[in-house]
Design a protein around this motif. Structure first.
Motif, PDB file in Angstrom:
ATOM      1  N   SER A   1      -3.779   6.809  -3.138  1.00 21.78           N
ATOM      2  CA  SER A   1      -3.158   5.820  -4.021  1.00 21.78           C
ATOM      3  C   SER A   1      -2.466   6.474  -5.215  1.00 21.78           C
ATOM      4  N   SER A   2      -3.029   7.551  -5.728  1.00 19.49           N
ATOM      5  CA  SER A   2      -2.418   8.210  -6.885  1.00 19.49           C
ATOM      6  C   SER A   2      -1.089   8.866  -6.523  1.00 19.49           C
ATOM      7  N   LYS A   3      -0.889   9.240  -5.253  1.00 20.01           N
ATOM      8  CA  LYS A   3       0.400   9.768  -4.823  1.00 20.01           C
ATOM      9  C   LYS A   3       1.431   8.640  -4.768  1.00 20.01           C
ATOM     10  N   SER A   4       1.039   7.490  -4.207  1.00 17.33           N
ATOM     11  CA  SER A   4       1.961   6.356  -4.136  1.00 17.33           C
ATOM     12  C   SER A   4       2.300   5.833  -5.525  1.00 17.33           C
ATOM     13  N   ASP A   5       1.402   6.051  -6.473  1.00 13.06           N
ATOM     14  CA  ASP A   5       1.674   5.646  -7.857  1.00 13.06           C
ATOM     15  C   ASP A   5       2.899   6.363  -8.418  1.00 13.06           C
ATOM     16  N   ASP A   6       3.163   7.571  -7.922  1.00 18.18           N
ATOM     17  CA  ASP A   6       4.341   8.320  -8.391  1.00 18.18           C
ATOM     18  C   ASP A   6       5.637   7.581  -8.076  1.00 18.18           C
ATOM     19  N   TYR A   7       5.591   6.667  -7.103  1.00 18.59           N
ATOM     20  CA  TYR A   7       6.793   5.942  -6.681  1.00 18.59           C
ATOM     21  C   TYR A   7       6.779   4.491  -7.136  1.00 18.59           C
ATOM     22  N   SER A   8       5.798   4.125  -7.965  1.00 16.53           N
ATOM     23  CA  SER A   8       5.721   2.770  -8.512  1.00 16.53           C
ATOM     24  C   SER A   8       6.309   2.762  -9.913  1.00 16.53           C
ATOM     25  N   SER A   9       7.089   1.736 -10.185  1.00 12.13           N
ATOM     26  CA  SER A   9       7.693   1.635 -11.511  1.00 12.13           C
ATOM     27  C   SER A   9       8.047   0.191 -11.814  1.00 12.13           C
ATOM     28  N   ASN A  10       8.286  -0.076 -13.089  1.00 15.17           N
ATOM     29  CA  ASN A  10       8.712  -1.391 -13.551  1.00 15.17           C
ATOM     30  C   ASN A  10      10.088  -1.284 -14.172  1.00 15.17           C
ATOM     31  N   GLY A  11      10.889  -2.308 -13.951  1.00 19.10           N
ATOM     32  CA  GLY A  11      12.211  -2.322 -14.547  1.00 19.10           C
ATOM     33  C   GLY A  11      12.230  -2.991 -15.899  1.00 19.10           C
ATOM     34  N   SER A  12      11.061  -3.133 -16.514  1.00 15.07           N
ATOM     35  CA  SER A  12      10.958  -3.785 -17.822  1.00 15.07           C
ATOM     36  C   SER A  12       9.902  -3.069 -18.650  1.00 15.07           C
ATOM     37  N   THR A  13       9.499  -3.710 -19.718  1.00 12.75           N
ATOM     38  CA  THR A  13       8.512  -3.097 -20.612  1.00 12.75           C
ATOM     39  C   THR A  13       7.075  -3.458 -20.242  1.00 12.75           C
TER      40      THR A  13
ATOM     41  N   THR B   1      -9.523   2.848  -5.780  1.00 10.62           N
ATOM     42  CA  THR B   1     -10.184   3.768  -6.717  1.00 10.62           C
ATOM     43  C   THR B   1     -10.650   5.053  -6.029  1.00 10.62           C
ATOM     44  N   LYS B   2     -11.169   4.922  -4.811  1.00 10.22           N
ATOM     45  CA  LYS B   2     -11.673   6.113  -4.121  1.00 10.22           C
ATOM     46  C   LYS B   2     -10.558   7.035  -3.656  1.00 10.22           C
ATOM     47  N   SER B   3      -9.366   6.481  -3.429  1.00  9.83           N
ATOM     48  CA  SER B   3      -8.259   7.318  -2.954  1.00  9.83           C
ATOM     49  C   SER B   3      -7.367   7.794  -4.097  1.00  9.83           C
ATOM     50  N   TRP B   4      -7.789   7.546  -5.347  1.00  9.50           N
ATOM     51  CA  TRP B   4      -7.051   8.063  -6.514  1.00  9.50           C
ATOM     52  C   TRP B   4      -7.532   9.496  -6.743  1.00  9.50           C
ATOM     53  N   ARG B   5      -6.751  10.490  -6.276  1.00 10.81           N
ATOM     54  CA  ARG B   5      -7.243  11.862  -6.177  1.00 10.81           C
ATOM     55  C   ARG B   5      -6.596  12.829  -7.164  1.00 10.81           C
ATOM     56  N   HIS B   6      -5.561  12.418  -7.871  1.00 14.83           N
ATOM     57  CA  HIS B   6      -4.928  13.336  -8.823  1.00 14.83           C
ATOM     58  C   HIS B   6      -5.877  13.606  -9.999  1.00 14.83           C
ATOM     59  N   PRO B   7      -6.264  14.838 -10.213  1.00 13.93           N
ATOM     60  CA  PRO B   7      -7.256  15.120 -11.257  1.00 13.93           C
ATOM     61  C   PRO B   7      -6.737  14.901 -12.680  1.00 13.93           C
TER      62      PRO B   7
ATOM     63  N   LYS C   1      -4.604  12.513 -13.633  1.00 18.02           N
ATOM     64  CA  LYS C   1      -4.207  11.113 -13.859  1.00 18.02           C
ATOM     65  C   LYS C   1      -5.459  10.244 -13.801  1.00 18.02           C
ATOM     66  N   ASN C   2      -5.731   9.552 -14.880  1.00 18.90           N
ATOM     67  CA  ASN C   2      -6.881   8.647 -14.893  1.00 18.90           C
ATOM     68  C   ASN C   2      -6.607   7.445 -13.990  1.00 18.90           C
ATOM     69  N   CYS C   3      -7.629   7.032 -13.276  1.00 19.40           N
ATOM     70  CA  CYS C   3      -7.478   5.880 -12.382  1.00 19.40           C
ATOM     71  C   CYS C   3      -7.350   4.599 -13.209  1.00 19.40           C
ATOM     72  N   PRO C   4      -6.275   3.843 -13.039  1.00 19.06           N
ATOM     73  CA  PRO C   4      -6.082   2.622 -13.830  1.00 19.06           C
ATOM     74  C   PRO C   4      -6.959   1.481 -13.317  1.00 19.06           C
ATOM     75  N   ALA C   5      -7.035   0.431 -14.110  1.00 20.11           N
ATOM     76  CA  ALA C   5      -7.829  -0.745 -13.742  1.00 20.11           C
ATOM     77  C   ALA C   5      -7.004  -1.686 -12.874  1.00 20.11           C
ATOM     78  N   VAL C   6      -7.652  -2.253 -11.885  1.00 15.59           N
ATOM     79  CA  VAL C   6      -7.005  -3.248 -11.019  1.00 15.59           C
ATOM     80  C   VAL C   6      -7.005  -4.587 -11.745  1.00 15.59           C
ATOM     81  N   LYS C   7      -5.835  -5.189 -11.892  1.00 13.31           N
ATOM     82  CA  LYS C   7      -5.694  -6.461 -12.611  1.00 13.31           C
ATOM     83  C   LYS C   7      -5.662  -7.664 -11.670  1.00 13.31           C
ATOM     84  N   GLY C   8      -5.227  -7.456 -10.450  1.00 13.98           N
ATOM     85  CA  GLY C   8      -5.154  -8.563  -9.497  1.00 13.98           C
ATOM     86  C   GLY C   8      -4.804  -8.052  -8.115  1.00 13.98           C
ATOM     87  N   ILE C   9      -5.300  -8.746  -7.101  1.00 10.14           N
ATOM     88  CA  ILE C   9      -5.005  -8.396  -5.714  1.00 10.14           C
ATOM     89  C   ILE C   9      -4.578  -9.660  -4.986  1.00 10.14           C
TER      90      ILE C   9
END
Length: 417
Positions: free
Chosen positions: A339-351, A226-232, A234-242
């Motif tokens: 983390s918000s930069k790495s989010d640009d490279y995260s994706s799902n192959g489904s819905t 959450t602290k490293s989510w810096r893109h103004p 893009k809203n910081c998403p909720a963590v569902k599991g670690i």
């Protein structure tokens, strides 16, 4: 004939020289009184006569040299053990493993240890690990269902919907518990309580282990996310599991060996940094499965699922080279503290709505700072261990690139939406 010379059992035949009976037959049929001082409630009883101790059945019974009285046991210890075994209340503090010998008391300190000796202590530790292994579940179902205290064997409902534990005592244990046995506190910053749990877990690696929400590791990773989510914008998403990623022992050792070699060259600990200048950095990934959703930890077998492939083999430069459409700093493994930069490279192959991101350990070592693109790089410049893309001319957010497989290991998997 002197009655004292007759068999003590049949009272008919003479005794065999040096014994109280005429033969083994009479000796086996005979009974004697057990002294009332060692019996429960002071009641005397009878046991078959034998020259062996009535408790251990190995050593000869004690004979008082002064009075000639033949006791039922070889010594005081067996007498006490016999009494304790047959008593309604255990009066002797026995070993927690064998339940036969008394606990060891240190003559120097007076400390009473839980076991009689080192053998029973080792056996108890081995049984503890075996029970931990047997209790582990690595299929698609969660180890402990939501709403139930995450301490194994508790089975009580959690204290409220936002807790993973039934109460304060288990919550306090759950904050620092070993992620494998979940019975003992973790050792320092390790995921395990000791080497035993670590070796057992790594023997089954690579695997995912879900981290309870109340655990300090969960809180640390979530806070960094959450602290490293810096893109103004893009809203910081909720963590569902670690999840903690447990790799094989050989993979861990290869990483530690490389980290040690970088430390020898750079002496980073003397500068107040971690050995090898190790840092935690984010890496976005593509997911083609539902691993990580609702506690699922069984890795998929899809060849195009980058997430599960990285967990299985760790990062590989040769694969990164084939997956990079534009490498600003050449063909390496890219990570970021944002983390918000790495989010640009995260994706799902489904819905699915949830996405996945790795938090990895990276041996940064001596980083070569760049502000302009150098797309032809295949390694860090001579004398350097990594490339650091600095915010400036071509970058809005930082990047860290390594060009060796053993310079990076995935440590945590974060599922977010």
């Amino acid at each position: 004939m002197d009655m004292n010379q007759l068999c003590a059992s049949c009272q008919y035949r003479p005794i065999y020289p040096g014994h109280s009976f005429c033969s083994k037959t009479c000796a086996s049929k005979a009974t004697i009184k057990v002294p009332t001082s060692i019996m429960r409630d002071g009641d005397a009883t009878t046991i078959p006569f034998s020259n062996l101790c009535n408790n251990c059945h190995r050593r000869p019974r004690f004979c008082d040299p002064t009075s000639g009285e033949l006791y039922s046991f070889c010594g005081k210890l067996c007498a006490a053990l016999f009494k304790a075994t047959n008593a309604t209340t255990l009066t002797l503090d026995l070993c927690e493993n064998c339940k036969q010998r008394p606990k060891f008391s240190d003559p120097a300190t007076g400390k009473l240890h839980p076991y009689c000796g080192q053998n029973c202590a080792a056996l108890s530790a081995a049984l503890h690990v075996l029970e931990a292994v047997q209790s582990r579940v690595t299929d698609s179902a969660p180890n402990i269902p939501p709403g139930i205290c995450q301490i194994p064997g508790c089975n009580k409902p959690t204290f409220g919907p936002d807790s993973d534990f039934c109460g304060m005592r288990h919550r306090d244990l759950g904050t620092t518990m070993c992620l494998w046995c979940r019975q003992k506190p973790q050792f320092m910053d390790s995921a395990f309580c000791g080497k035993t749990c670590m070796h057992v877990a790594e023997g089954q690696g690579p695997i995912l282990v879900q981290i309870p929400r109340g655990h300090k590791m969960y809180k640390s990773v979530r806070e960094q996310f959450t602290k490293s989510w810096r893109h103004p914008k893009k809203n910081c998403p909720a963590v569902k599991g670690i999840y903690r990623i447990i790799l094989s022992e050989s993979s861990r050792q290869a990483y530690e060996a490389y980290r040690a070699s970088v430390e020898v060259r750079g002496h980073f600990t003397a500068q107040g940094k971690s050995a090898g200048n190790q840092n935690r950095r984010w890496h976005g990934t593509q997911r083609q499965c539902d691993v990580g959703d609702n506690g699922k930890t069984s890795l998929c077998q899809q060849g195009n699922c980058a997430m599960c492939s990285i967990i299985k083999t760790s990062f590989q430069v040769k694969r990164a080279q084939g997956n990079i459409s534009f490498g600003r700093f050449g063909a390496g493994i890219y990570t970021s503290s944002t983390s918000s930069k790495s989010d640009d490279y995260s994706s799902n192959g489904s819905t699915r709505n949830s996405k996945a991101m790795f938090l990895s350990y990276v041996v940064v070592g001596k980083g070569h700072k760049l502000t302009k693109d150098q797309t032809n790089l295949t390694s860090a410049p001579a004398g350097y261990d990594s490339v650091l893309g600095e915010v400036g001319q071509n970058l809005n957010y930082d990047e860290c690139i390594v060009y060796r497989d053993d310079a990076i290991r995935p440590a945590y998997l974060v599922i977010y939406a």
